[in-house]
Structure formats: C-alpha cells, structure tokens
Design an enzyme around this catalytic site. Structure first.
Site: not given
Length: 667
Positions: A349, A353, A466
C-alpha cells in the site's frame, strides 16, 4: 457359556479383526459405509462429493473402522498404499476454492478444523502442533503465503500442519519429460500414496485417469512416520471451500496396509456431471409443476445476475481512448487475475494506491496491478496519453508498464510482476537476506543505465521524479529494475519541462525542485545520488534518531572529511566487498548530491564513472562542503516536513504523492 466368558471372546474377536492387514476398495460409493460429516455426501450415482459448491464449508469422509498401523508402541509404522481418483469443479475456469487432502488422523472427523486455507484439517491455534498426530497429502489449489505454499497448483506432504514438509507443482513424469497438470481443470485424475515402512520412504504420484502410473513419483520423501502417528488411526479425505463456489469429488478409492492396494476399475467408476453442469438438483424429482416454478425464478435470478455482473465490471471508456488499443486492459480480466483484489494478493500500500499480484486469465502472465483513485478528472486525457507513451519504454532495467484500465472512481495501472519485491526490504531493519556488494553494484549500474536511457536515449526525455530504493524492483535473478512511473513527466528533447508541483519523497528532492517546483533531469540525478548512498550504507536518506532527523548525506560527508569515507559503508557487508568500488559509489553519491544542479554530473557521465571508462573528479576541487549539500540547509528540511510521505515496508511502488497532485494539469 457364562456371560463373562462370552464378553471376553467377543473382545478378542474384535481385536483380532482390527489387528489384521486392513484392505478395501470402492469402485464408486453407492453402497459404501463411510463416516461422513460437514457437507460431504454420496450422490445418487455413487460419487463421493466432499463439498457441493457452497462457500466457506468443509467436508470429511472416513473409512468407518480404525486401522492398525503399529502392533505395539515400540514397533515401526506399517507400510501402506492407497490410490484414489478425484476431480475439482469450479464456477470459474481459472479460479477455485481450496483443495483435497488424503488424511490419516487419530480420530474419525476433525471437529475443530476450519474451511478455506485450513482444508478442513486444522485451525489457527493447533496448526503445526506435534500433538495433532496427523499425516496428509494435500492437493492444494490456492497459494497461502502463511503456509509457505509454492504456488496455487501443487501437491504437498503435510505432517501435523499445513506448511508442507515437501511440495511440488502438480504434474507427472513421462517419456517426454515433466507434464504439467491443472488441479482445477475439472477432469478426473488419479493419485497414488505409498509408504515403505522398511525404507521409511513416502512416494506420491499424480497422473490423468487415462495414463498408467508413472515410474517416477511427483514427490518422494524419506521420513519415519512412527514418531508422528499413533498405533491405531483413521484414514479418509478432507476438503474445504473458500469464496469461490467449488465442488470436490472422489470417484473411487483403494487402500491396503502391508501390501499393494487393489487396482481401481476405471470403467466401474461413476460419471461426473458434464463440464459446465452441476448434478441434477433433487428438487426436480418432485414433479413438473415445481420444475416450472423453479425455472421461472431461475430466469429472473439469471437476468438479475447478468445485470449485476454487467454493472460490477462496467468500465469508463471515452472516445479518445479507442486509439490506445492494446494498452487498455479489461477490468474483468484484472478482477479475475487478482482473484477479486483479494487481500491475500496484496503486495503493498503506497501513498496513493494499493498494489495486487495477478495472473492474467488467458496468457498466464504474472502482473502487478496498482489501483489509484482518480476522483479528479482534470488532466486525465493528458495523463493517460503519458501512461501509454511510457508503456512503449523498453529497457532491461525498467519495470515494464503494460497498460491501464479506468473504471468508475479509480485508475488501474498494470506492471510486469517482479518476484523478489523492492530493493529497500534487503537494506533496512536487519533484512533476512543481505545482498552482497557484487549484487548491489550490479543493481546500481543497472539503474544508472535505465536513467541514462530515460534522459537521453528514448524518443522523449522522461523525468522519473521518484527514484529511490523502494521503487527499484528485483527480478528473479536479483537484477535491479526501476519501476513506478506514476509521477513521471515527459517532454521533447531540446525543450524545458513545465512542471509546477513538488512531488516525490523527502530525502530525495533536489533543493531547486523544492524551491521552484520544476523537476529536471538534474533533479533526477540528485535523487540517484541519495539512492547510491542508501544502497552503499544500508540506511535511509533521513532516519529518526535520538537527536532528531539524521541526514545520511551529512554523515557520509563527515566521513569523507575525516579521511575515512569507507566508515559509512553498510556494516552488513562484512569483509566481502571491493573497497575501491564502495569508495567510488560513496563519492559519486556526494557528487550527485551537490546543491548546485550545474555541478552535478549527467547520467551519461555517471555511467562512465561506474564502468571505469572515466576517472571521477577530485571532490575537493568541486567546492564540496557542508553548505554545498542540500541538508546542510536545515531550514529547508524544516519547511518541507509537512510535504513528506514516508515509504512503507510492504509498498510495491512506494509512490509518495496524492492523487490530486498526480492527475493535475501541472504534472
């Protein structure tokens, strides 16, 4: 004859009867005297139906008399052999309830057992206890990670618990090699279970009903059963269902102690219902009027079911999406591939999302499906266009983004599945598996190669935004693959990116990005610098310590200033590492972490440094100082604490923005 003498004689006769070598055979069960419990029953044509298509139920069937396996407590467990024919029928061709187990137990029936993954054998508290005195051969159709199952289609040998002592994928050996079998195919299969009390060997063999017994067993285990089982036991079958309607059948059974069991006569076995049909309901035998009423209600229920099913799998498809063709997945396929997005399939998790493991129904391709909320429709068309574009990326060190699906209030992103999960779980919190330096260095070079491809080699410039260890996934050979393109930004070569939102994870954000909101290839290089340090040091870029946040780049800088940069390396590496490579990575991490984006190297240069095609510049000549590293400016860290979205250990993608930032026009 006195009453007392008669009782003694009868008792001796009973003991004599059960002490003999037990042997029986059932070519169908029409007149069989079996001990049944749960939902198990014998059908009108002689099928032993352990479960009957109901959810969360269990069924047991046992030979009614006890079987003597040891003549005394000190003797060896007797040899035995058994064979049986079974079939599993499910409402879905690629999904099933749970499996069947041949079982030897000290009591007839298992009253405290649970259905679903416990197979009607054990429960949460007694699973694995030595006091169970249970031996079983499971034919399991669900992968239960808590029991260490190898897959969702296997045979296993169980002793006192559901964590199999040995297991193998379902199949059999023939002259052509190993042949796979699907336990939930709906077709009849035969199983042989043999125990040699002299050799202490257990053999389990599986084959289709029309194939002779293979010479090579599927499972072979050397284990003395004497310490585990009692002298007198019961033999039988156990089965259970979960959330998918499933019927488990036994068609015939043969068993013998101290000898070879009799061969089942295949022609005498009862017939299964034809595939796609269930056995004729007994209610039809009470007359035509009731049949008509039942059919009427059946039609109504069918119509309602179809309408409900259509609504359940309804998707959001707009005209502009028709051009994307194969990049668009059907929601129904993703639903069934993840077994209804079941919690057991959850990989992790993240910030916006949940990610599930799935196996596509037709291709059997293993995928990871991320469910992302997209209540905001702003920028959706542009966003999906970028997703489809990213789906065309092809590099050995990238996790392929296969496509997407839109449904109601969510967006589903489909990635190739990486079996070894994310890199971060091998670095932090005393990992169970420690990666060697050679493995880490190969991963670093792989990610660097992938970033060079994104920045310079592809048709457009791709800024990942990221980069971190939790977004690097490991394939079956532990090769690093950069994943999670949920925050990626594309623009044409020779133009400037126009991002206006700060997205990413605190600790990897370049200082100019936090000030301007403008992400560039140089800000990706900065994040890659933080990634280099966390892989070499086995620490997160920011860790909470006794004196507040401990900054990794500051720590490495201090080690370098003291003249011993290797002091910063991960202590778990031990002595098995190349000092020159570790030093290179640590210095390159500092170089990429420079606060001035102009001074940072390009990924092309980084790759040359790692491959030793170009010498690293002297850090002392780069004006590197504590003020030249981002987290030397503590006020910036303080200002951005509310923006951080820390990673979680189980997150597959670990993205750290919210859906509004992800889908806004400012991406």
């Amino acid at each position: 004859m006195s009453t007392k003498l008669a009782v003694i004689i009868i008792s001796l006769l009973v003991k004599l009867a059960i002490s003999g070598d037990t042997s029986f055979i059932y070519n169908g069960f029409q007149s069989a005297n079996l001990a049944l419990d749960g939902i198990a029953e014998i059908t009108s044509n002689g099928l032993l139906e352990l479960t009957n298509g109901t959810k969360q139920q269990k069924g047991h069937a046992f030979y009614p008399n006890p079987v003597v396996f040891k003549t005394s407590s000190n003797s060896n467990f007797s040899s035995f052999s058994t064979s049986f024919v079974f079939a599993i029928r499910s409402e879905y061709p690629t999904l099933s309830g749970h499996g069947i187990a041949f079982v030897i137990t000290p009591t007839r029936g298992l009253p405290f057992s649970l259905p679903s993954q416990y197979l009607g054998l054990f429960n949460e508290t007694n699973n694995g206890n030595d006091t169970n005195r249970v031996f079983a051969v499971e034919l399991d159709t669900i992968m239960s990670s808590e029991f260490g199952d190898i897959n969702d289609n296997h045979a296993g040998i169980d002793i006192n618990g559901l964590k199999s002592v040995k297991s193998e994928p379902a199949g059999y050996y023939s002259d052509g090699g190993f042949q796979n079998l699907s336990l939930i195919s709906g077709y009849e299969m035969k199983v042989w279970v043999e125990y040699d009390g002299t050799k202490k060997q257990i053999d389990v063999t599986l084959a289709p009903i029309n194939v002779e017994k293979p010479e090579t067993p599927l499972l072979s285990l050397t284990r003395d059963l004497s310490p585990y089982l009692n002298s007198t036991m019961y033999v039988g079958f156990s089965s259970s269902t979960g959330s998918v309607l499933t019927s488990h059948y036994i068609l015939g059974w043969s068993f013998r102690v101290n000898g070879k069991e009799q061969e089942l006569v295949i022609s005498k076995l009862p017939k299964l219902p034809r595939l796609g049909e269930k056995e004729e309901p007994k209610i039809f035998t009470i007359g035509l009027p009731m049949i008509s009423v039942s059919l009427f209600f059946l039609v109504i229920l069918t119509v309602l079911h179809v309408m409900k099913r259509k609504k359940k799998f309804a998707e959001l498809v707009e005209d502009w999406e028709l051009d994307y063709g194969p990049h668009r997945f059907k929601y129904k396929d993703l639903y069934f591939s993840t077994k209804g997005f079941r919690e057991k399939e959850l990989l992790g998790t993240g910030g916006f999302g949940r990610v599930y493991k799935g196996i596509m129904p037709i291709s059997k391709l293993e995928v990871a499906v991320k469910r992302v909320s997209h209540e905001s429709r702003q920028g959706m068309k542009e966003f999906v266009a970028e997703i489809v574009s990213i789906g065309r990326l092809r590099h050995r060190n990238l996790v392929p983004l296969l496509g997407y699906c839109r449904r109601k209030g969510e967006l589903l992103l489909v990635y190739d599945y990486m079996p070894n999960g994310s890199l971060d779980k091998y670095l932090y919190n005393n990992p169970r598996v420690t990666l060697s330096w050679n493995q880490r260095f190969r991963i670093i070079k792989g990610v660097a190669s992938a970033l060079f491809y994104l920045h310079e080699e592809w048709d457009q410039v791709v800024i990942h935004r990221d980069i971190k260890a939790s977004n690097v996934l490991l394939d079956a050979e532990l090769n690093g693959r950069l994943g999670d393109f949920g925050l990626a930004r594309l623009y044409d070569h020779g133009t400037d990116p126009q991002t206006t939102h700060v997205v990413g994870t605190l600790g990897y954000l370049a200082p100019e990005h936090t000030r301007t909101g403008r992400a560039t290839t140089s800000s990706d290089v900065y994040a890659f610098g933080a990634f280099l340090l966390e892989v070499a040091c086995g620490r997160r870029p920011i860790e909470q310590g006794e004196n507040g946040g401990e900054i990794l780049v500051d720590f490495v800088y201090c080690c370098w200033k003291r003249g011993d940069i290797l002091e910063a390396k991960d202590v778990n590496l031990g002595a098995d590492y190349r000092a020159d490579e570790v030093e290179l990575v640590l210095k390159l991490g500092l170089f990429c972490s420079h606060s001035d984006p102009v001074i940072r190297p390009k990924m092309r240069q980084v790759l040359h440094y790692l491959q030793r095609d170009m010498p690293m510049p002297d850090l002392s000549l780069l004006c590197l100082s504590s003020s030249g590293l981002t987290f030397g400016h503590r006020e910036e860290l303080d200002d951005f604490v509310p923006m951080s979205y820390p990673s979680t250990e189980r997150d597959f993608s670990h993205a750290s923005s919210v859906a509004e930032s992800l889908l806004s026009g400012g991406r």
